[in-house]
Enzyme design. Sequence first.
Site, mmCIF file in Angstrom:
data_model
loop_
_atom_site.group_PDB
_atom_site.id
_atom_site.type_symbol
_atom_site.label_atom_id
_atom_site.label_comp_id
_atom_site.label_asym_id
_atom_site.label_seq_id
_atom_site.Cartn_x
_atom_site.Cartn_y
_atom_site.Cartn_z
ATOM 1 C CB THR A 118 -0.784 0.018 1.359
ATOM 2 O OG1 THR A 118 -1.687 1.235 1.461
ATOM 3 C CG2 THR A 118 -0.343 -0.204 2.721
ATOM 4 C CE1 TYR A 142 -3.770 -1.932 4.618
ATOM 5 C CE2 TYR A 142 -3.382 0.385 3.902
ATOM 6 C CZ TYR A 142 -3.740 -0.943 3.825
ATOM 7 O OH TYR A 142 -3.755 -1.170 2.442
#
Length: 325
Positions: A118, A142
């Site tokens: 990501t 995350y």
Amino acid sequence: MAKILLTGGAGYIGSHVLNLLGLDGSHEITILDNLSTGRKESVLFGELIIENLENTDAIDKLFKEKNFDACLHFAGSIVVPESVSNPIKYYDNNTKNTYELLKICHKYGVNNFIFSSTAAVYGNTPDGICSEETAATPLNPYGKTKYMTEWMLEDFSHAYPDFNYVIFRYFNVAGANIDLKIGQCTPDATHLIKIAAQTIVGKREKMAIFGDDYNTPDGTCIRDYIHVDDLAQAHVDGLNYLLKGGKSTRLNCGYGHGYSVKEVIATMKKVSGIDFKVEMAPRRDGDAEKLISKALKIRDVIGWVPKYDDLETICKTALEWEKKI
Ligand code: UDP
């Protein structure tokens, strides 16, 4: 015919990749998903095995039986604010489970690995424009858990020269399959375009803009939104690259330009013709100010050519899908 495993293949991104691989028809595909956020109806091709990645005995058995040539690993948790409030879930689902999966890949000689990383690994960078060489300083669990997996992949590839990976650092994936066969069904979605679509169709009464005091032209955060079918095509290209002997590489997956939250909302209003209710709210924990991809390497290395680089197309397909489900 290559034997391919897709973990998380019933989820939003995995199912779009599965659709392209299935249409191509040249692979034997197995999908491993616990259906926690994915759904059976999104699995348009292949054999679906419903199993938890943490059940390593079952995963080991599956690898022993199937003799995979490549693994595309989508399974994981992806919600930034949830990762801030529940880091254990993220270290378990994203880091620990991937480590176990990599060990099993190593054990059975599955040497082609595609990983969903990501843009959140970048955090706040000096100008918000990120090349693959930009230092990674993730702001939230995350991003950190995904970055830890990138490290594991680098170490595996270094230690085991036959093992090769493609790491895709996704920018903001949105929209639905261009033929509206599949789309995002994630329960309790938190992503901007999905939330706006839900507000337009009346599933939400209103939505919020999280912070308008950022150092950007209109004060709201800027992101590089990419159509999910283009992202899916990148995976097909990445898989072909590895199967032809391509070496480990890390690639940004975005278009190279960004839109603010206010611009996205204005586009959703334009394509829907509905002036839905939007409120101002405080900043959301863990949000970077601006994330835009430097998008050249992916074109050079795997020959990716995006087809839907258009915010209106992204917004329209998201909206049409939301009306359908
Ligand atoms: N955002 C917002 N309202 C929402 C959802 C998101 O203002 O209901 C903002 C969020 O704060 C961020 C941007 O939209 O600045 C993109 O957030 P999203 O959750 O879609 O993706 P992320 O970049 O966090 O992965």
